[in-house]
Design an enzyme around this catalytic site. Structure first.
Site, PDB file in Angstrom:
ATOM      1  N   GLY A   1     -11.012 -12.057   2.603  1.00  0.00           N
ATOM      2  CA  GLY A   1     -11.969 -12.983   2.030  1.00  0.00           C
ATOM      3  C   GLY A   1     -12.245 -14.141   2.977  1.00  0.00           C
ATOM      4  CB  CYS A   2     -10.519 -15.617   5.771  1.00  0.00           C
ATOM      5  SG  CYS A   2      -9.450 -16.453   4.604  1.00  0.00           S
ATOM      6  CD  GLU A   3     -17.997 -16.114   7.651  1.00  0.00           C
ATOM      7  OE1 GLU A   3     -18.059 -16.741   8.727  1.00  0.00           O
ATOM      8  OE2 GLU A   3     -18.919 -16.084   6.836  1.00  0.00           O
ATOM      9  CB  SER A   4     -11.273 -17.121  10.821  1.00  0.00           C
ATOM     10  OG  SER A   4     -12.397 -17.913  11.101  1.00  0.00           O
TER      11      SER A   4
END
Length: 135
Positions: free
Chosen positions: A50-53
């Site tokens: 759920g994190c782009e990074s």
């Protein structure tokens, strides 16, 4: 809810910073303070989805209090993780469930700089903390 010494230090440091540039520098500095994760801890089991990074999170409980460590491949995200950890480390499962992420970043003067994707990512980190605490 009372703040831990670390959370209080974060709050004082960030509210004293007069501009976004100063807060951004502070975020980078706080990110450098994160306890490193071992190679074995940077696996898929600890990855926050759920994190782009890329973000990894590990937690351990001692006497009903949680302590988390986190890592990211992005410098700004490391800083945001550091101030999040300053807020939540040492909390019980019930206290963790009551953390208002938006309010915390607002108090730090960082809320306006949180893009929707960063905000979603930090919420995913908080959700993963809650899942670890309930496991």
């Amino acid at each position: 809810m009372t703040l831990s010494d670390n959370a209080q230090a974060a709050l004082e440091a960030f509210t004293a910073a007069g501009s976004w540039e100063q807060r951004a520098r502070l975020l980078m500095q706080w990110g450098e303070r994160l306890d490193p994760l071992g190679d074995g801890e940077r696996g898929d089991a600890n990855r926050v989805h759920g994190c782009e990074s890329q973000v990894w999170l590990v937690g351990e409980r001692t006497d009903d209090r949680w302590r988390f460590r986190a890592a990211s491949d992005a410098r700004l995200i490391r800083g945001l993780l550091a101030v999040l950890l300053a807020r939540v480390n040492g909390m019980t499962e019930a206290e963790l469930a009551g953390v208002d992420l938006a309010d915390w970043f607002n108090q730090l003067g960082l809320a306006r700089q949180l893009s929707p994707s960063r905000s979603n990512g930090l919420n995913a980190v908080l959700k993963k903390m809650a899942e670890l605490a309930q496991a």
